[in-house]
Design a protein around this motif. Sequence first.
Motif, short mmCIF file in Angstrom:
data_model
loop_
_atom_site.label_atom_id
_atom_site.label_comp_id
_atom_site.label_asym_id
_atom_site.label_seq_id
_atom_site.Cartn_x
_atom_site.Cartn_y
_atom_site.Cartn_z
N HIS A 158 -4.17 12.31 5.80
CA HIS A 158 -3.17 13.35 6.03
C HIS A 158 -3.87 14.70 5.93
CE1 HIS A 158 -0.30 10.12 4.31
NE2 HIS A 158 -0.34 10.04 5.62
N THR A 159 -4.60 15.04 7.00
CA THR A 159 -5.40 16.26 7.02
C THR A 159 -5.20 16.97 8.35
OG1 THR A 159 -7.31 15.08 7.89
CG2 THR A 159 -7.18 15.32 5.49
N PHE A 160 -5.56 18.26 8.35
CA PHE A 160 -5.47 19.04 9.58
C PHE A 160 -6.42 18.50 10.65
CE2 PHE A 160 -6.95 22.83 12.02
CZ PHE A 160 -5.77 23.04 12.71
N LEU A 187 0.84 -1.19 0.00
CA LEU A 187 0.00 0.00 0.00
C LEU A 187 0.87 1.24 0.00
CD1 LEU A 187 -2.78 1.53 0.62
CD2 LEU A 187 -2.13 1.27 3.03
N ALA A 188 0.53 2.21 -0.85
CA ALA A 188 1.13 3.55 -0.83
C ALA A 188 0.00 4.55 -0.65
CB ALA A 188 1.91 3.83 -2.11
N HIS A 189 0.21 5.55 0.23
CA HIS A 189 -0.88 6.47 0.55
C HIS A 189 -0.34 7.85 0.88
CE1 HIS A 189 -4.45 8.15 2.40
NE2 HIS A 189 -3.79 8.32 3.54
N ILE A 190 -0.91 8.87 0.22
CA ILE A 190 -0.65 10.27 0.53
C ILE A 190 -1.97 11.03 0.39
CG2 ILE A 190 0.66 12.36 -0.04
CD1 ILE A 190 2.75 10.71 -1.37
N GLY A 191 -2.35 11.77 1.41
CA GLY A 191 -3.55 12.61 1.30
C GLY A 191 -4.73 12.06 2.04
N PRO A 206 -14.81 23.24 9.91
CA PRO A 206 -14.59 24.14 8.75
C PRO A 206 -13.32 23.85 7.97
CG PRO A 206 -14.22 25.29 10.84
CD PRO A 206 -14.86 23.99 11.18
N PHE A 207 -12.34 23.17 8.58
CA PHE A 207 -11.08 22.86 7.89
C PHE A 207 -10.98 21.38 7.54
CE2 PHE A 207 -9.60 26.57 10.60
CZ PHE A 207 -9.78 27.49 9.57
N GLN A 208 -12.13 20.78 7.33
CA GLN A 208 -12.18 19.34 7.07
C GLN A 208 -11.32 18.92 5.88
OE1 GLN A 208 -16.03 18.10 5.75
NE2 GLN A 208 -15.58 15.92 5.81
N SER A 209 -11.27 19.75 4.85
CA SER A 209 -10.61 19.35 3.60
C SER A 209 -9.18 19.85 3.48
CB SER A 209 -11.43 19.86 2.41
OG SER A 209 -12.73 19.29 2.41
N VAL A 210 -8.61 20.41 4.54
CA VAL A 210 -7.24 20.91 4.48
C VAL A 210 -6.28 19.72 4.56
CG1 VAL A 210 -5.49 22.33 5.60
CG2 VAL A 210 -7.87 23.12 5.48
N ILE A 211 -5.52 19.50 3.48
CA ILE A 211 -4.61 18.35 3.38
C ILE A 211 -3.22 18.77 3.82
CG2 ILE A 211 -3.56 16.72 1.77
CD1 ILE A 211 -6.09 16.88 0.11
N THR A 212 -2.56 17.91 4.58
CA THR A 212 -1.21 18.20 5.05
C THR A 212 -0.13 17.49 4.24
OG1 THR A 212 -1.42 16.42 6.69
CG2 THR A 212 -1.99 18.65 7.40
#
Length: 276
Positions: free
Chosen positions: A137-139, A114-118, A158-164
């Motif tokens: 990988h989110t705030f 498995l490879a995973h980012i985001g 409100p920052f649900q979709s902020v990706i780190t």
Amino acid sequence: MRFTYAAESHVGHVRDTNEDSGFAGPHLLLVADGVGGAPAGEVASASVAFVMSAISLTPRGSLRAAPSDLLAVLRESVQYAFRQLREGVATDPERAGMATTLTAILTDGERFGLAHIGNSRAYLLRRGQLSQLTTDHTFVQFLVDEGRITPEQVRDHPFQSVITRSVSATDEHEPDLALLDLQAGDRVLLCSDGLTDLVSDNDVGFCLTSTPRTGAVQGLIRSALEAGGRDNVTCVVGDVDSGPLLPWTRRCYYCRMVGALPQLGNLIDPAVPRAA
């Protein structure tokens, strides 16, 4: 072992463009979701998905990694994807800032990597029990890990979709890599957040359990659309089959591409299979 699979993607009810890309074959399942708000998300997701799938369909003598080392193969493939995005921005500066998530499961017929980012996700359904194989990988996931919010509060944050972390042309983030102990009879789901932001894990598990894989994919996407469909939604369902993995030369004939990936105009470099 190998995958038998179904895959679909839908633009949703709000977006004009589908920035998701999906790939499914007997050896590889993949979802990439172009980061919303950034330019050329469809180019980022399609190009990264194309790089990963092209390398997986090519004899791996051109890679430094040994074919038997699945995690090294995945890591090197992701590094190649980063380089593709950098070259894409160098060619067209208007693409600066483009990025994508990436979640992929690769098999050599015996092992699964498995490879995973985001914040796209992978799930495992085994004997009716659903478990999440990836960590977002989110705030908001950081806030959950710190104990500052509960998992139930994530959906309305409100920052649900902020990706780190993402695959981008600027920051080369290290992917999460893991060997998976998959067995014949297991079912895996790879999906973009257009599904998981709107459909609960309980509903996802029920759909995966109660219908064949094609019906499961269609049902999951329908559930996301009925819940508002405010984002692109892509689902790839793979069943682990005990049959032999197809030879290199035949795998390409059994692959399915969905979303932004089949559109050649989205690819930074359609010659990637030769380069890989």
